[in-house]
Design a protein around this motif. Structure first.
Motif, PDB file in Angstrom:
ATOM      1  N   PHE A  22      19.796  69.146  33.168  1.00 34.19           N
ATOM      2  CA  PHE A  22      20.384  68.055  33.921  1.00 34.19           C
ATOM      3  C   PHE A  22      19.293  67.025  34.211  1.00 34.19           C
ATOM      4  N   CYS A  23      19.653  65.939  34.896  1.00 34.35           N
ATOM      5  CA  CYS A  23      18.697  64.873  35.203  1.00 34.35           C
ATOM      6  C   CYS A  23      18.739  64.558  36.695  1.00 34.35           C
ATOM      7  N   LYS A  24      17.638  64.059  37.211  1.00 32.33           N
ATOM      8  CA  LYS A  24      17.584  63.711  38.629  1.00 32.33           C
ATOM      9  C   LYS A  24      18.385  62.453  38.920  1.00 32.33           C
ATOM     10  N   ASP A  25      18.527  61.579  37.927  1.00 32.29           N
ATOM     11  CA  ASP A  25      19.237  60.311  38.120  1.00 32.29           C
ATOM     12  C   ASP A  25      20.441  60.218  37.199  1.00 32.29           C
ATOM     13  N   GLY A  26      21.514  59.619  37.711  1.00 29.76           N
ATOM     14  CA  GLY A  26      22.716  59.473  36.907  1.00 29.76           C
ATOM     15  C   GLY A  26      22.523  58.582  35.700  1.00 29.76           C
ATOM     16  N   HIS A  27      21.771  57.490  35.866  1.00 30.14           N
ATOM     17  CA  HIS A  27      21.586  56.585  34.734  1.00 30.14           C
ATOM     18  C   HIS A  27      20.763  57.230  33.628  1.00 30.14           C
ATOM     19  N   THR A  28      19.843  58.128  34.000  1.00 31.75           N
ATOM     20  CA  THR A  28      19.074  58.835  32.974  1.00 31.75           C
ATOM     21  C   THR A  28      19.965  59.782  32.193  1.00 31.75           C
TER      22      THR A  28
END
Length: 286
Positions: A48-54
């Protein structure tokens, strides 16, 4: 740690593919996985990613020609490797309904003069590829408008399903239908693509990766990937035109065709001399 994870419209992994991960019920605890503790950015575990846009940049807004879905997730223990994280256990908390803030963050590499427009265009295509309606007459009207806008005096031919349309297009690929493919793309997509690869375009490519899913052919059926290509080409032409890299109108590959997808278009491809074959979306038909 809270973060974000992207799934396809039917809750499959957007890059690796495979079966749906779960039934969509929330919150949901994913089963335990072994985690690779090495330094590779992509490795075993729940990624997963810490930021939605990433997460959207990596997975795409429509990786298989249908709108992806963004979820908030939570992990008790996670490893960070580059712009990705992974954990042995992941809890899916909620779906992100409003994508605008994340698409805005994704689009910061674009020229600020046109950034709001580009965000609006991406969100509009995200809705369109969800095929919220089912109206064959509106689809035909949209396709006729698209042909006129592209300067093509073609006839329309409706097929019972996307597979039949794709087969007809493939059968003619070596002849007139193949040559027609470039005309349907209006040549602008290729010109814009060349400009996109040149100098100033590179800064925008980070956000552009979330559009086009140019490698989507491995993500599912070819006719679904064609929709991803159509949306990506339309957006690249739009931005390249606004930046004056090409002379064609910004909405050349958007007018008509986007409305057709909203109304339930499954696929539209050249299937013969001066002929555009099309079929309704099969998911809406069933």
């Amino acid at each position: 740690m809270r973060g974000y994870k992207v799934f396809t419209s039917d809750l499959r992994p957007p890059i690796q593919g495979g079966d749906p991960i779960w039934d969509g019920s929330l919150p949901f605890n994913l089963p335990t996985r072994n985690v690779d503790t090495g330094n590779d950015k992509c490795a075993a575990g729940w990624n997963f990613c810490k930021d939605g846009h990433t997460a959207l940049r990596i997975a795409g807004l429509w990786p298989n020609g249908r709108p992806s879905r963004l979820f908030v997730v939570e992990a008790e223990h996670a490893l960070e490797r580059g712009d990705k994280c992974r954990a042995s256990n992941l809890r899916i908390i909620e779906e992100v309904v409003d994508l605008r803030p994340h698409v805005e963050a994704l689009s910061t590499p674009f020229d600020e003069r046109f950034r709001t427009e580009i965000v609006d265009e991406q969100l509009a295509w995200h809705v369109a590829l969800g095929r919220p309606l089912h109206d064959p007459e509106v689809v035909e009207d949209g396709l006729r408008t698209a042909l006129v806008t592209r300067g093509l005096a073609w006839k329309l031919r409706r097929f019972n399903n996307a597979r039949a349309a794709w087969a007809a297009g493939a059968a003619g690929a070596a002849g007139a239908a193949g040559a027609a493919g470039a005309a349907w793309a209006a040549g602008a997509a290729w010109a814009a693509g060349a400009a996109w690869d040149a100098g100033a375009a590179w800064d925008a490519w980070a956000a552009g990766a979330a559009w086009a899913a140019w490698a989507a052919w491995d993500a599912g059926a070819a006719w679904d990937a064609w929709a991803a290509w159509a949306a990506g080409a339309a957006l690249i032409v739009y931005y390249a035109s606004r930046m004056e890299w090409i002379s064609q109108p910004a909405e050349l590959l958007t007018v008509g065709i986007a409305d057709a997808y909203v109304a339930g278009l499954g696929i539209a491809i050249p299937t013969g001399p001066n002929e555009l074959g099309w079929a309704m979306d099969e998911e809406k038909t069933r």
